[in-house]
Enzyme design. Structure first.
Site, PDB file in Angstrom:
ATOM      1  N   GLU A  96     -15.188  17.962   5.955  1.00  0.00           N
ATOM      2  CA  GLU A  96     -16.241  16.927   6.811  1.00  0.00           C
ATOM      3  C   GLU A  96     -15.763  15.503   6.308  1.00  0.00           C
ATOM      4  OE1 GLU A  96     -20.629  17.804   5.762  1.00  0.00           O
ATOM      5  OE2 GLU A  96     -19.424  19.599   4.800  1.00  0.00           O
ATOM      6  N   ASP A 154     -18.098  21.213   3.085  1.00  0.00           N
ATOM      7  CA  ASP A 154     -18.914  21.178   1.494  1.00  0.00           C
ATOM      8  C   ASP A 154     -19.095  22.556   0.992  1.00  0.00           C
ATOM      9  OD1 ASP A 154     -18.261  18.273   1.109  1.00  0.00           O
ATOM     10  OD2 ASP A 154     -19.936  17.835   1.891  1.00  0.00           O
ATOM     11  N   ASP A 185     -22.137  24.016   0.589  1.00  0.00           N
ATOM     12  CA  ASP A 185     -23.300  24.107   0.422  1.00  0.00           C
ATOM     13  C   ASP A 185     -24.478  24.717   1.798  1.00  0.00           C
ATOM     14  OD1 ASP A 185     -23.390  21.520   1.940  1.00  0.00           O
ATOM     15  OD2 ASP A 185     -23.868  20.403   0.485  1.00  0.00           O
ATOM     16  N   GLU A 225     -25.503  22.978   4.111  1.00  0.00           N
ATOM     17  CA  GLU A 225     -24.889  22.664   5.577  1.00  0.00           C
ATOM     18  C   GLU A 225     -22.952  22.372   5.619  1.00  0.00           C
ATOM     19  OE1 GLU A 225     -27.701  21.385   6.686  1.00  0.00           O
ATOM     20  OE2 GLU A 225     -28.276  22.326   5.521  1.00  0.00           O
ATOM     21  N   TYR A 272     -17.835  17.278  -6.887  1.00  0.00           N
ATOM     22  CA  TYR A 272     -18.824  17.101  -6.220  1.00  0.00           C
ATOM     23  C   TYR A 272     -19.831  16.369  -5.655  1.00  0.00           C
ATOM     24  CZ  TYR A 272     -21.139  19.487  -1.965  1.00  0.00           C
ATOM     25  OH  TYR A 272     -21.965  19.754  -0.661  1.00  0.00           O
ATOM     26  N   ARG A 300     -22.890  16.106  -4.877  1.00  0.00           N
ATOM     27  CA  ARG A 300     -24.055  16.797  -4.374  1.00  0.00           C
ATOM     28  C   ARG A 300     -25.033  18.342  -4.938  1.00  0.00           C
ATOM     29  NH1 ARG A 300     -22.106  14.785   0.801  1.00  0.00           N
ATOM     30  NH2 ARG A 300     -22.674  17.171   1.578  1.00  0.00           N
ATOM     31  N   HIS A 342     -22.935  23.960  -8.090  1.00  0.00           N
ATOM     32  CA  HIS A 342     -21.681  23.068  -8.428  1.00  0.00           C
ATOM     33  C   HIS A 342     -21.971  22.676  -9.982  1.00  0.00           C
ATOM     34  CE1 HIS A 342     -21.277  23.171  -4.162  1.00  0.00           C
ATOM     35  NE2 HIS A 342     -22.573  22.630  -3.866  1.00  0.00           N
TER      36      HIS A 342
END
Length: 702
Positions: free
Chosen positions: A13, A86, A88, A90, A303, A305, A349
């Site tokens: 990303e 990533d 997740d 998204e 990570y 987030r 995570h």
């Protein structure tokens, strides 16, 4: 470039990761960044079709088109596509869109890593899986929900408030929190009370707690209306000064010592990192998001987030080993801390930590990145350190009918406090016995007043959203950014979020027309339902149908919008109704103002009279007296120059949006940039008005 030279295309990303990962992988790989999402649902009404199973067509963004062109070119030289976006919802959707729009004709593998280290990246590339379609459906469902709410509710707020007033599924509950906290502050009535504080010769501080057998009032003894709610003695100034003035010594009447054992805070999640970065480093949520992402992309932290305050077992072992190396075995907690968590689908995570806990200071890292890294390192090591062990001492002292209290805490074993800075425990009374007399160095009467509930800061708003289950770690910064863009402001050098005039009017629309959808429990439950979609993608249409069409009781979005468009009176969507003008008997209100050619101004209105006010006005200063004074004050943005001797029409000079100009009736002429309206005289204005009218220019900003 040949296929043999570069046989695998790795897509991430963030562009900051590219060089780092290229260094880990070496020859045989091409690494490209999507720079976030490459496709989105267009921001146009009708882009989602509720009548057709909530079908939504994603279109490439302008940047996404460039990314896809590059990826299609790269794929000609590759025999495998590795999607490393990533881990997740998204990131899963981005990976799916890469496949959809780049149309690879080579094998595709999905990998994830939670730390940008060589070991983590290479380990991830040894595995792989298919794209998780349930996660993709959850991300798409969230986006459809956001678009439906944004399209439909914003259509109402634009029509009922003003042209740039928008709403959002998560943004609007956050706005509700900020505005309703301000209503609490506006309804608050302060109560005054006095106290007595002093300093003993022995070096500790004390305060008055009771007088003649009655407890002395403190702030918690008053309600929001300023009324006393407890059976207490409210000291006035003469009483307080009388006690302080005659104080020269105190007798100890009780001594209480208690052991104290305090453990460290949990490791950082995204939200607690945002909160601590604001409180400790003064970083906004936007800056925290950027800095933490840069640290991650450089391979320095895991990570960011995440909403799980637990480190992986192997990580805990490394942390404990580093604590022992630095401080000895006694500094390590007897057993591992923070080992369980109710993991969420969106945030599976581990807690944030340095990728190498043995590195406290990163060479070449400076400024805000270094400060945040240091904070993460401290919190990480503290999480596996021993408790701080000490003793608290509480004294009761007496002089005549007055009783005083003193307390403090001292630590014999610092434990986690050796790395995690905490506030001082304050002055600690010495070892005293009952009956001992203590000399007073100073004593004074102090005036106090109860305070209204504190305004939200970015940090406390994020904490509140997290506690309520509204939003996710990856959304907090964007929520704050949207609020700041249109609905909140802060004074220079201050952190408090203050709602604008427009915010109050939009809040009225939301509560009057969309109360079920901005109910805090509804928003929390929706996040839980999105997690369920992430586990079972087939629930998508059921969730969207209930949201849009409701459960048959008129509580769906479509019915609420229909009611709001007809049932809400735009003229009544005022920001403040301040009462009645005693001179005219007319209502005095503050309205947000309508957009017109890119310009707007909130204004105060009574009868046919209006006067503009700033959108960023402190609500605590808004009152009937303030509004009437505003209406009667001379305008600073315009000046009457006199009458045209020929027509008798007034001639004005006005400081307008595009610079100063003069006017005579409906005629206007620009004065020119850099000219103060105070420097324009009637003769100069008449000369300008007599000149040719300039060609019409459009003032719309693209």
């Amino acid at each position: 470039m040949t296929k043999a030279q570069n046989s695998k295309l790795v897509v991430v990303e963030s562009p900051n990761k590219v060089k780092t990962i290229e260094k880990f992988l070496g020859e045989g790989f091409i690494v490209r960044a999507t720079v976030g999402h490459i496709a989105d649902i267009p921001e146009t009404k009708g882009a989602v079709d509720p009548a057709n199973g909530f079908a939504a067509v994603y279109e490439l963004t302008e940047r996404g088109e460039e990314v896809v062109v590059q990826l299609r070119h790269d794929l000609h030289f590759c025999d495998e596509l590795i999607l490393a976006t990533d881990a997740d919802r998204e990131g899963e959707l981005i990976a799916a869109h890469v496949v959809e729009f780049a149309e690879p004709r080579v094998p595709v593998r999905r990998v994830t890593f939670n730390a940008v280290t060589k070991e983590a990246v290479l380990d991830a590339l040894r595995g792989g899986r298919a794209i998780d379609e349930a996660l993709v459906e959850a991300a798409k469902t969230r986006r459809v929900l956001d678009r439906l709410f944004g399209f439909e509710v914003s259509d109402v707020t634009r029509k009922k408030v003003r042209g740039n007033a928008t709403a959002g599924r998560v943004q609007s509950p956050a706005l509700r929190l900020v505005v309703e906290r301000e209503y609490e502050r506006m309804a608050f009535r302060s109560a005054a009370y006095w106290g007595v504080e002093g300093l003993a010769d022995a070096g500790f501080t004390f305060r008055l707690v009771s007088l003649d057998g009655r407890r002395v009032a403190r702030s918690g003894d008053f309600d929001a209306a300023g009324a006393v709610v407890s059976d207490v003695l409210v000291l006035d100034e003469p009483m307080a000064r009388g006690v302080a003035g005659g104080l020269d010594s105190l007798t100890v009447v009780s001594v209480e010592r208690k052991p104290v054992q305090r453990g460290p805070l949990a490791p950082f999640t995204m939200s607690t990192l945002y909160q601590e970065a604001l409180n400790r480093l003064g970083m906004s949520t936007k800056e925290s998001r950027v800095v933490s992402q840069m640290l991650f992309d450089k391979g320095l932290i895991t990570y960011p987030r995440t909403d799980v305050a637990v480190h992986e077992p192997a990580s805990r072992g490394e942390i404990r080993a580093e604590v022992e190396r630095l401080f000895g075995r006694g500094a390590v907690s007897p057993s591992e801390r923070f080992v369980t968590s109710k993991k969420k689908v969106q945030g599976a995570h581990e807690a944030i930590r340095p990728t190498d806990v043995s590195v406290r200071v990163v060479p070449g890292l400076g400024g805000r990145e270094a400060a945040m890294y240091e904070m993460v390192w401290q919190r990480t090591l503290a999480s596996q350190m021993a408790d701080a062990v000490g003793e608290s001492v509480s004294l009761v002292l007496r002089a005549g009918g007055a009783e005083f209290a003193a307390s403090g805490t001292s630590y014999m074993e610092e434990g986690y406090r050796r790395v995690w800075p905490v506030e001082s425990a304050g002055s600690v009374p010495p070892a005293l016995a009952v009956g001992e007399v203590v000399s007073v160095a100073s004593a004074e009467a102090k005036a106090h007043a109860t305070q209204p509930p504190a305004r939200y800061t970015e940090a406390s708003l994020v904490k509140e959203l997290e506690d309520l289950g509204i939003g996710r770690p990856s959304t907090y910064a964007s929520i704050i950014a949207k609020l700041r863009d249109r609905y909140v402001w802060s004074r220079s050098g201050e952190l408090a979020l203050i709602p604008t005039v427009t915010a109050f009017a939009v809040h009225r629309v939301l509560i009057q027309g969309f109360a079920p959808l901005v109910d805090l429990r509804f928003t929390t439950e929706m996040e839980a339902k999105l997690d369920m979609v992430a586990e079972n993608g087939t629930m998508r249409e059921e969730l969207l149908h209930e949201f849009f069409f409701g459960s048959g009781t008129g509580d769906g979005l479509a019915a609420l919008v229909e009611f709001a468009l007809v049932g809400i009176d735009a003229r009544e969507m005022v920001a403040f109704d301040l009462g009645v003008d005693p001179a005219s008997g007319e209502r005095v209100v503050v309205r947000p103002g309508k957009m017109f050619r890119g310009s707007f101004s909130p204004y105060v209105e009574v009868g046919g009279r209006r006067r503009s006010v700033p959108d960023a006005v402190d609500p605590s200063e808004v009152s009937l007296e303030w509004a009437l004074a505003r209406l009667d004050a001379p305008r600073a943005d315009r000046r009457l120059l006199g009458l045209d001797p020929t027509s008798g029409v007034e001639v004005w000079v006005i400081d307008g949006r595009y610079g100063p100009y003069v006017s005579r009736g409906r005629e206007t002429r620009s004065v020119g940039d850099g000219v103060s309206i105070d420097a324009v005289a009637l003769e100069a204005a008449l000369a300008l008005l007599a000149g040719p009218k300039p060609a019409r220019r459009g003032h719309r900003r693209r």
